[in-house]
Design a protein around this motif. Structure first.
Motif, short mmCIF file in Angstrom:
data_model
loop_
_atom_site.label_atom_id
_atom_site.label_comp_id
_atom_site.label_asym_id
_atom_site.label_seq_id
_atom_site.Cartn_x
_atom_site.Cartn_y
_atom_site.Cartn_z
N ASP A 54 51.74 56.01 38.71
CA ASP A 54 51.34 55.26 37.52
C ASP A 54 52.50 55.14 36.53
OD1 ASP A 54 48.81 54.97 38.55
OD2 ASP A 54 47.99 56.72 37.50
N MET A 55 53.25 56.21 36.38
CA MET A 55 54.39 56.17 35.46
C MET A 55 55.44 55.18 35.93
SD MET A 55 53.86 57.97 32.84
CE MET A 55 55.53 57.88 32.22
N ARG A 56 55.66 55.09 37.26
CA ARG A 56 56.62 54.11 37.78
C ARG A 56 56.16 52.69 37.49
NH1 ARG A 56 56.93 57.64 42.38
NH2 ARG A 56 55.49 56.27 43.51
N LYS A 57 54.87 52.43 37.65
CA LYS A 57 54.36 51.09 37.37
C LYS A 57 54.52 50.74 35.89
CE LYS A 57 50.94 50.98 41.11
NZ LYS A 57 49.50 50.87 41.46
N ILE A 58 54.18 51.70 35.06
CA ILE A 58 54.31 51.45 33.62
C ILE A 58 55.77 51.21 33.25
CG2 ILE A 58 54.02 52.51 31.34
CD1 ILE A 58 51.57 53.97 32.48
N VAL A 70 66.26 31.63 31.17
CA VAL A 70 66.94 32.92 31.41
C VAL A 70 65.93 34.07 31.40
CG1 VAL A 70 68.57 34.55 30.43
CG2 VAL A 70 69.17 32.13 30.55
N MET A 71 64.97 34.02 30.45
CA MET A 71 63.93 35.07 30.40
C MET A 71 63.11 35.11 31.68
SD MET A 71 62.40 34.77 26.55
CE MET A 71 63.40 34.96 25.09
N VAL A 72 62.70 33.94 32.14
CA VAL A 72 61.86 33.87 33.33
C VAL A 72 62.61 34.36 34.56
CG1 VAL A 72 60.62 32.30 34.88
CG2 VAL A 72 60.41 32.03 32.40
N VAL A 73 63.85 33.90 34.72
CA VAL A 73 64.64 34.31 35.89
C VAL A 73 64.90 35.81 35.88
CG1 VAL A 73 66.88 34.08 37.02
CG2 VAL A 73 65.69 32.05 36.19
N ALA A 74 65.25 36.36 34.72
CA ALA A 74 65.54 37.80 34.62
C ALA A 74 64.29 38.62 34.95
CB ALA A 74 66.05 38.12 33.22
N CYS A 75 63.13 38.20 34.42
CA CYS A 75 61.87 38.92 34.70
C CYS A 75 61.51 38.83 36.18
CB CYS A 75 60.76 38.36 33.84
SG CYS A 75 60.93 38.73 32.08
N ALA A 76 61.72 37.67 36.78
CA ALA A 76 61.40 37.50 38.20
C ALA A 76 62.29 38.37 39.07
CB ALA A 76 61.53 36.03 38.58
N LEU A 77 63.58 38.45 38.73
CA LEU A 77 64.50 39.28 39.52
C LEU A 77 64.14 40.77 39.39
CD1 LEU A 77 67.90 37.48 38.78
CD2 LEU A 77 66.57 37.43 40.91
N LEU A 78 63.80 41.19 38.17
CA LEU A 78 63.41 42.60 37.99
C LEU A 78 62.11 42.92 38.73
CD1 LEU A 78 64.21 43.14 34.20
CD2 LEU A 78 65.35 44.22 36.15
N ARG A 83 60.96 41.49 41.41
CA ARG A 83 61.26 41.53 42.85
C ARG A 83 61.94 42.84 43.23
NH1 ARG A 83 65.26 37.33 46.12
NH2 ARG A 83 64.98 38.28 48.18
N ALA A 84 62.86 43.28 42.38
CA ALA A 84 63.57 44.53 42.66
C ALA A 84 62.62 45.73 42.64
CB ALA A 84 64.70 44.73 41.65
N PHE A 85 61.72 45.78 41.67
CA PHE A 85 60.77 46.90 41.59
C PHE A 85 59.78 46.88 42.75
CE2 PHE A 85 61.69 46.87 36.83
CZ PHE A 85 62.44 48.03 36.89
N ARG A 86 59.38 45.68 43.15
CA ARG A 86 58.48 45.57 44.31
C ARG A 86 59.15 46.05 45.58
NH1 ARG A 86 53.11 43.11 44.40
NH2 ARG A 86 53.76 42.41 46.48
N ASN A 101 61.44 48.27 45.85
CA ASN A 101 61.58 49.73 45.79
C ASN A 101 60.26 50.48 45.78
OD1 ASN A 101 64.39 49.57 45.76
ND2 ASN A 101 64.45 49.36 43.53
N GLY A 102 59.16 49.75 45.81
CA GLY A 102 57.86 50.39 45.83
C GLY A 102 57.34 50.87 44.51
N TRP A 103 57.91 50.39 43.43
CA TRP A 103 57.42 50.80 42.11
C TRP A 103 56.25 49.94 41.65
CZ3 TRP A 103 60.77 53.42 38.00
CH2 TRP A 103 61.60 54.37 38.59
N LEU A 104 56.12 48.75 42.21
CA LEU A 104 55.02 47.86 41.86
C LEU A 104 54.26 47.45 43.12
CD1 LEU A 104 56.66 45.53 39.17
CD2 LEU A 104 54.95 47.30 38.79
#
Length: 367
Positions: A306-310, A349-357, A359-362, A364-367
């Motif tokens: 849960d902490m990783r998701k948050i 830029v906001m949308v692209v940065a959020c999408a990249l982050l 994807r990266a968290f997904r 790594n199994g954080w989301l």
């Protein structure tokens, strides 16, 4: 049956003359009581009629004096008696004062002790209490005690606790004269076998409870499951305290001289069953420790998940927050502040940065 006839206040001279064994013996005055469950005189594997304990003792001892092979005895059953009743029986059967004190006060450790030519056995009784809704204060295992005095011509049972009555044991023995004719040690064996069978039943029920909790822990654990595990752990310790102390004395009981040779194999059988119960209780206790550790570990793992998701969502939202915070500052000269394409570029830029982050968290199994 619960009157002064069973616990007599005094004896007439006629009764004294008729019973040479009881001659010159003085008995204390004992008030009438509801603690006496039942009594009986057994001669040759048969129950004989007697108006009271004194007459039953008289019949038994007279028979044993006249018979070539003494095979008569008295069985008296008491339930949570007061001191005078047990003291009267102590006078009658020559019970040791220390054993009498233990029988009245109860809450004794399971044990087997020898006093002269008699045995004093303390057995812890257990009963499994099923609950539709298990609360933190609910009792799963109820405990009690059975004290057994065994002598050459008597058996006195003192029971504490409302469960585990001995009426079934007595009825079974009375229906089978061959079992009843085994004597006082045969009664002790029947009681011990009855108690150990209850141990097996309760141990099996607790094993089933632990397996159910184990399945729930690996499915979805909660604080309620952990509380239940703690509750079962506490009850398992109660069962262990009732069973474990009996293992050593019962394993040594067949070697005692007070146990007839033809009864020793029966007590060895009870000892084997008790060993099985002790092993099962020990394994269940270890299983409860493992389940508790697994539940705590799984709870920590879920909390970390849960902490990783948050943390992931906080990091994603931090990018647009940062950019919006920068362009929210009241400076006159800022890049693309007056440009027509400035707003869509910043939002992109906001949308692209959020999408990249995201994807990266997904990945790594954080989301």
């Amino acid at each position: 049956m619960r009157s002064a006839t069973l616990f007599p206040r005094r004896y007439t001279r006629a009764a004294t003359v008729a019973s040479p064994v009881l001659e010159h013996k003085k008995f204390p005055c004992v008030p009438s009581s509801d603690s006496l469950i039942t009594f009986g005189a057994y001669i040759g594997g048969r129950k004989v009629a007697a108006d009271g304990i004194a007459q039953a003792v008289q019949l038994v001892r007279q028979h044993n004096e006249d018979a070539a092979k003494p095979d008569a005895y008295v069985w008296v059953g008491l339930f949570e008696p007061e001191a005078p009743e047990v003291e009267w029986l102590a006078e009658t059967f020559g019970l040791h004062p220390l054993a009498v004190e233990d029988a009245v006060k109860a809450h004794q450790r399971p044990k087997v002790e020898r006093y002269g030519d008699s045995l004093f056995v303390v057995l812890k009784t257990v009963a499994f209490l099923d609950h539709e809704v298990l609360t933190e204060s609910a009792e799963i295992i109820a405990t009690g005690e059975i004290m057994v005095f065994v002598g050459p011509d008597f058996v006195v049972t003192v029971r504490h606790g409302a469960h585990s009555p001995l009426s079934d044991v007595r009825d079974k023995l009375e229906d089978k004269p061959k079992l009843l004719n085994r004597g006082p040690t045969g009664v002790l064996h029947a009681i011990a076998d009855h108690v150990v069978d209850k141990y097996l039943y309760v141990a099996d029920q607790m094993q089933a409870e632990l397996e159910e909790v184990e399945a729930a822990v690996f499915a979805e654990v909660s604080s309620r499951d952990i509380n239940r595990i703690y509750h079962l752990k506490r009850e398992m310790l109660e069962l262990k305290r009732a069973v474990a102390p009996l293992h050593t004395p019962f394993s040594q009981l067949p070697q005692r001289r007070s146990i007839p040779s033809d009864m020793r194999e029966y007590f060895r059988d009870v000892s084997d069953h008790l060993s099985r119960v002790c092993e099962q209780v020990q394994s269940s206790n270890e299983l409860s420790d493992s389940i508790l550790q697994a539940a705590l570990a799984r709870t920590n793992a879920l909390a970390n998940e849960d902490m990783r998701k948050i943390s992931s969502w906080v990091a994603i939202l931090a990018v647009p927050t940062m950019i919006a915070g920068i362009y929210g500052m009241n400076f006159e000269h800022m890049p693309a502040l007056d440009a027509v394409w400035g707003y869509p570029v910043v939002v992109g830029v906001m949308v692209v940065a959020c999408a990249l982050l995201h994807r990266a968290f997904r990945r790594n199994g954080w989301l």
